[in-house]
Design an enzyme around this catalytic site. Structure first.
Site, PDB file in Angstrom:
ATOM      1  CB  SER A   1      26.093  -6.098 -17.043  1.00 42.82           C
ATOM      2  OG  SER A   1      25.400  -7.240 -17.459  1.00 42.82           O
TER       3      SER A   1
ATOM      4  CG  HIS B   1      22.882  -9.514 -14.004  1.00 40.35           C
ATOM      5  ND1 HIS B   1      24.129 -10.085 -14.133  1.00 40.35           N
ATOM      6  CD2 HIS B   1      22.803  -8.531 -14.930  1.00 40.35           C
ATOM      7  CE1 HIS B   1      24.776  -9.450 -15.113  1.00 40.35           C
ATOM      8  NE2 HIS B   1      23.995  -8.511 -15.604  1.00 40.35           N
TER       9      HIS B   1
END
Length: 317
Positions: A86, A189
């Site tokens: 991430s 996300h």
């Protein structure tokens, strides 16, 4: 062959940067990076409590700064592979030479602020689904109108979306699976982060990037990206796209990685690698959390370090 991994949000711990400030120049560097990120990284890494460093706008630049600070004390010329989870991808991209440290910190500040703002638009969240049949878990996530935000391997898929959908998933969980709600601000996300992706793209359009100097894996599909411009596009796209850490670990195995160092705050990615890459080919792992861990990390690099091919694995999206 050795890989250096940069962790993502959720791995931070109160005071985890305190021992690093004893190293010459560290505090000055953090003050400079704080000006770029728009947050007080010295305070956040030392005196801030768990709630304060849970704030997305603060956490993201803090994690990138921590990884880059620690990496400055390693002989990176012998590191063949970098990858991040991430927001950790920004740190990995800097370690690979795609971004300068200053650019990575600045983008992390923008990314954190804009994702926090997107989280405030409507109530969303995330939950880890542990165990169960992966296909059944994915079907259940979709059936409740949720998104598989992270596929972390080692029997862990993170669902994200509306809070009522997460409640239903927990109440009607897939067989042989556990559902654990995560303490995060919103559905990272997923398409809920579209405003943040747009904002990050507008800033990223003006940066200078270079092609990677070592193998750099992408969360989008686990492939190695050899074009700096493409990597920046992927970093922006990742705000709304699922993190495929499972595919990144598969590529680590395919490359024949024998040693892994996780940068601070270390432990989460090392645990996933340990559970996923088992058996005779399991890599030796060092978790780098304090300067006391630097000798072990340098020793691992000396024994496993090698220059890696920059040829891309698979295609680019």
């Amino acid at each position: 062959m050795l890989a250096v991994l940069s962790p993502g949000q959720g791995s931070q711990k109160p005071g985890f940067l305190t021992p690093w400030l004893d190293l010459t120049g560290t505090e000055a560097r953090l003050r400079w990076w704080s000006a770029l990120a728009g947050v007080d990284l010295v305070h956040l890494g030392t005196d801030a409590d768990a709630d304060e460093i849970k704030d997305t706008a603060r956490t993201q630049p803090l994690l990138v700064a921590a990884a880059l600070l620690a990496a400055e004390h390693l002989p990176l010329h012998d590191v063949a592979v970098t990858a991040g989870h991430s927001v950790g991808e920004l740190g990995a991209a800097a370690l690979a030479g795609v971004l300068s440290a200053e650019t990575a910190i600045t983008l992390a500040g923008v990314r954190g602020r804009e994702m926090a703002a997107a989280c405030a638009l409507e109530p969303t969240g995330m939950a880890a689904v542990l165990g169960g049949d992966p296909d059944e878990v994915l079907a259940s996530i979709a059936g409740h109108g949720l998104h598989p935000a992270n596929r972390n391997g080692a029997g862990q898929i993170v669902a994200a979306g509306a809070l009522d959908g997460l409640d239903k998933l927990a109440a009607e969980r897939p067989s042989k699976a556990r559902v654990i709600r995560l303490q995060v601000a919103g559905a990272f996300h997923t398409p809920y982060m579209a405003p943040a992706e747009t904002a990050l793209a507008s800033v990223a359009a003006g940066i200078t990037q270079a092609n990677p100097e070592r193998i750099l894996l992408s969360n989008l599909d686990g492939t190695a990206v050899s074009d700096g411009r493409v990597m920046v596009q992927r970093l922006v796209r990742q705000v709304t796209a699922p993190v495929r850490w499972d595919l990144c670990m598969r590529t680590l195995a395919d490359l024949g990685v024998t040693g892994v160092i996780e940068l601070p705050p270390a432990g989460t990615l090392a645990g996933l690698v340990k559970r996923e890459l088992k058996g005779d080919g399991a890599p030796e792992i060092v978790t780098l959390n304090t300067p006391d861990d630097l000798p072990a990390a340098r020793d691992l690099i000396a024994r496993h370090g090698t220059s890696g091919s920059l040829a891309p694995i698979g295609g680019h999206s």
